[in-house]
Write a protein that holds these residues in place. Structure first.
Motif, PDB file in Angstrom:
ATOM      1  N   VAL A   7      -2.802  10.813  -3.464  1.00  0.00           N
ATOM      2  CA  VAL A   7      -3.487   9.574  -3.807  1.00  0.00           C
ATOM      3  C   VAL A   7      -2.520   8.413  -3.670  1.00  0.00           C
ATOM      4  CG1 VAL A   7      -4.746   8.330  -5.614  1.00  0.00           C
ATOM      5  CG2 VAL A   7      -4.980  10.818  -5.430  1.00  0.00           C
ATOM      6  N   LEU A   8      -2.957   7.385  -2.944  1.00  0.00           N
ATOM      7  CA  LEU A   8      -2.142   6.182  -2.787  1.00  0.00           C
ATOM      8  C   LEU A   8      -2.627   5.116  -3.758  1.00  0.00           C
ATOM      9  CD1 LEU A   8      -1.865   5.936   1.094  1.00  0.00           C
ATOM     10  CD2 LEU A   8      -0.379   7.125  -0.508  1.00  0.00           C
ATOM     11  N   VAL A   9      -1.691   4.590  -4.540  1.00  0.00           N
ATOM     12  CA  VAL A   9      -1.978   3.494  -5.456  1.00  0.00           C
ATOM     13  C   VAL A   9      -1.030   2.348  -5.150  1.00  0.00           C
ATOM     14  CG1 VAL A   9      -2.810   5.053  -7.286  1.00  0.00           C
ATOM     15  CG2 VAL A   9      -0.409   4.302  -7.295  1.00  0.00           C
ATOM     16  N   GLY A  15      -1.133  -2.095   1.755  1.00  0.00           N
ATOM     17  CA  GLY A  15      -1.310  -1.282   2.947  1.00  0.00           C
ATOM     18  C   GLY A  15      -1.808   0.126   2.671  1.00  0.00           C
ATOM     19  N   LYS A  16      -2.453   0.320   1.530  1.00  0.00           N
ATOM     20  CA  LYS A  16      -2.894   1.663   1.143  1.00  0.00           C
ATOM     21  C   LYS A  16      -3.839   2.284   2.172  1.00  0.00           C
ATOM     22  CE  LYS A  16      -4.406   0.201  -2.821  1.00  0.00           C
ATOM     23  NZ  LYS A  16      -3.997  -1.217  -2.837  1.00  0.00           N
ATOM     24  N   SER A  17      -4.766   1.512   2.684  1.00  0.00           N
ATOM     25  CA  SER A  17      -5.719   2.057   3.666  1.00  0.00           C
ATOM     26  C   SER A  17      -5.035   2.396   4.983  1.00  0.00           C
ATOM     27  CB  SER A  17      -6.872   1.081   3.905  1.00  0.00           C
ATOM     28  OG  SER A  17      -7.631   0.935   2.725  1.00  0.00           O
ATOM     29  N   THR A  97      -0.975  14.430  -6.299  1.00  0.00           N
ATOM     30  CA  THR A  97       0.325  13.849  -5.980  1.00  0.00           C
ATOM     31  C   THR A  97       0.063  12.370  -5.742  1.00  0.00           C
ATOM     32  OG1 THR A  97       1.125  15.890  -4.980  1.00  0.00           O
ATOM     33  CG2 THR A  97       2.251  13.847  -4.357  1.00  0.00           C
ATOM     34  N   VAL A  98       0.644  11.518  -6.546  1.00  0.00           N
ATOM     35  CA  VAL A  98       0.353  10.085  -6.488  1.00  0.00           C
ATOM     36  C   VAL A  98       1.540   9.341  -5.883  1.00  0.00           C
ATOM     37  CG1 VAL A  98      -0.282   8.026  -7.809  1.00  0.00           C
ATOM     38  CG2 VAL A  98      -1.139  10.282  -8.515  1.00  0.00           C
ATOM     39  N   VAL A  99       1.251   8.592  -4.833  1.00  0.00           N
ATOM     40  CA  VAL A  99       2.262   7.791  -4.149  1.00  0.00           C
ATOM     41  C   VAL A  99       1.965   6.326  -4.425  1.00  0.00           C
ATOM     42  CG1 VAL A  99       3.291   7.178  -1.935  1.00  0.00           C
ATOM     43  CG2 VAL A  99       2.511   9.531  -2.348  1.00  0.00           C
ATOM     44  N   TRP A 100       2.944   5.656  -4.988  1.00  0.00           N
ATOM     45  CA  TRP A 100       2.835   4.226  -5.300  1.00  0.00           C
ATOM     46  C   TRP A 100       3.463   3.448  -4.151  1.00  0.00           C
ATOM     47  CZ3 TRP A 100       6.585   1.894  -9.416  1.00  0.00           C
ATOM     48  CH2 TRP A 100       6.424   0.506  -9.490  1.00  0.00           C
ATOM     49  N   LEU A 101       2.632   2.687  -3.442  1.00  0.00           N
ATOM     50  CA  LEU A 101       3.134   1.779  -2.417  1.00  0.00           C
ATOM     51  C   LEU A 101       3.484   0.479  -3.103  1.00  0.00           C
ATOM     52  CD1 LEU A 101       0.721   2.350   0.611  1.00  0.00           C
ATOM     53  CD2 LEU A 101       2.915   3.452   0.115  1.00  0.00           C
ATOM     54  N   ASP A 147       8.842   1.924  -1.070  1.00  0.00           N
ATOM     55  CA  ASP A 147       8.980   0.490  -0.842  1.00  0.00           C
ATOM     56  C   ASP A 147       8.192   0.167   0.424  1.00  0.00           C
ATOM     57  OD1 ASP A 147       9.692  -2.110  -0.184  1.00  0.00           O
ATOM     58  OD2 ASP A 147      11.809  -1.831  -0.644  1.00  0.00           O
ATOM     59  N   ALA A 148       7.051  -0.496   0.265  1.00  0.00           N
ATOM     60  CA  ALA A 148       6.151  -0.775   1.381  1.00  0.00           C
ATOM     61  C   ALA A 148       6.321  -2.186   1.935  1.00  0.00           C
ATOM     62  CB  ALA A 148       4.702  -0.543   0.933  1.00  0.00           C
ATOM     63  N   ARG A 149       7.447  -2.818   1.636  1.00  0.00           N
ATOM     64  CA  ARG A 149       7.654  -4.185   2.130  1.00  0.00           C
ATOM     65  C   ARG A 149       7.940  -4.225   3.618  1.00  0.00           C
ATOM     66  NH1 ARG A 149      12.118  -6.183  -1.862  1.00  0.00           N
ATOM     67  NH2 ARG A 149      12.678  -4.025  -1.513  1.00  0.00           N
ATOM     68  N   GLN A 150       8.461  -3.166   4.172  1.00  0.00           N
ATOM     69  CA  GLN A 150       8.767  -3.133   5.602  1.00  0.00           C
ATOM     70  C   GLN A 150       8.374  -1.780   6.164  1.00  0.00           C
ATOM     71  OE1 GLN A 150      12.844  -4.089   6.380  1.00  0.00           O
ATOM     72  NE2 GLN A 150      12.768  -6.005   5.263  1.00  0.00           N
ATOM     73  N   GLY A 151       8.075  -1.766   7.443  1.00  0.00           N
ATOM     74  CA  GLY A 151       7.752  -0.520   8.124  1.00  0.00           C
ATOM     75  C   GLY A 151       6.304  -0.470   8.545  1.00  0.00           C
ATOM     76  N   THR A 152       6.070   0.221   9.637  1.00  0.00           N
ATOM     77  CA  THR A 152       4.707   0.416  10.121  1.00  0.00           C
ATOM     78  C   THR A 152       4.009   1.433   9.220  1.00  0.00           C
ATOM     79  OG1 THR A 152       5.325   2.275  11.534  1.00  0.00           O
ATOM     80  CG2 THR A 152       5.474   0.041  12.514  1.00  0.00           C
ATOM     81  N   PRO A 153       2.682   1.474   9.269  1.00  0.00           N
ATOM     82  CA  PRO A 153       1.987   2.518   8.504  1.00  0.00           C
ATOM     83  C   PRO A 153       2.478   3.918   8.861  1.00  0.00           C
ATOM     84  CG  PRO A 153       0.421   0.844   9.192  1.00  0.00           C
ATOM     85  CD  PRO A 153       1.733   0.517   9.869  1.00  0.00           C
ATOM     86  N   GLU A 154       2.760   4.145  10.141  1.00  0.00           N
ATOM     87  CA  GLU A 154       3.230   5.461  10.567  1.00  0.00           C
ATOM     88  C   GLU A 154       4.620   5.783   9.999  1.00  0.00           C
ATOM     89  OE1 GLU A 154      -0.034   4.082  12.865  1.00  0.00           O
ATOM     90  OE2 GLU A 154       1.891   3.096  12.568  1.00  0.00           O
ATOM     91  N   ALA A 155       5.497   4.786   9.994  1.00  0.00           N
ATOM     92  CA  ALA A 155       6.841   4.989   9.437  1.00  0.00           C
ATOM     93  C   ALA A 155       6.770   5.235   7.929  1.00  0.00           C
ATOM     94  CB  ALA A 155       7.738   3.788   9.740  1.00  0.00           C
TER      95      ALA A 155
END
Length: 168
Positions: A7-9, A15-17, A97-101, A147-155
């Motif tokens: 689960v992405l929160v 960029g969760k979607s 499993t919860v992933v916090w972006l 840390d979702a401040r940088q990087g492509t969705p794939e990265a």
């Protein structure tokens, strides 16, 4: 690899979607977005939020999330930014499993300006207020913080896979 639902929160605009879709493709599992499921069942999120008010909207959201978590295993599920406000939802996330972006206002502001009617008024101030209120809840439920401040969705998806419990 994904034995439980992932689960992405995180806050609006993190960029969760996009990351969720990339992660699901990488893992070869279905991707679901609770906002899309709720909108398909009850109408566009902004209209639903306005017509129901926040409290009733959160109950409807919590019901959708509970349903998705009960029906799915081996999937990636993206939650709306405020889904963690519901105590029942937070308890249910214990089985996933919860992933916090995690991100910041400077990163998301270009993404949300003019396109997020739930904020109204000063978008930057509203986003920051919501983030400050929800941050401890994201931290509480997270198995992994990215840390979702940088990087492509794939990265970012690849980073998540590397950080999944049992992969270290």
């Amino acid at each position: 690899m994904a034995e439980r639902t992932i689960v992405l929160v995180g806050p609006t605009g993190a960029g969760k979607s996009a990351v969720g879709g990339a992660l699901a493709r990488l893992l070869g599992v279905p991707f679901l977005d609770s906002d899309h499921v709720l909108a398909a069942a009850q109408g566009p999120i902004p209209e639903l939020y306005r017509s129901l008010g926040e409290e009733a909207f959160r109950r409807a959201e919590a019901s959708v999330v509970a349903s998705l978590l009960a029906e799915q295993n081996r999937a990636v599920l993206s939650l709306g930014g405020g889904a963690v406000l519901d105590g029942g939802t937070r308890r249910l996330l214990g089985a996933a499993t919860v992933v916090w972006l995690d991100t910041d206002l400077a990163t998301v502001l270009p993404r949300i300006e003019g396109g997020r009617p739930l904020f109204g008024g000063d978008v930057a101030e509203a986003w920051q207020r919501n983030y400050d209120r929800r941050r401890p809840l994201y931290q509480e439920v997270a198995s992994l913080r990215i840390d979702a401040r940088q990087g492509t969705p794939e990265a970012l998806a690849a980073e998540i896979v590397e950080g999944l419990p049992g992969r270290r």
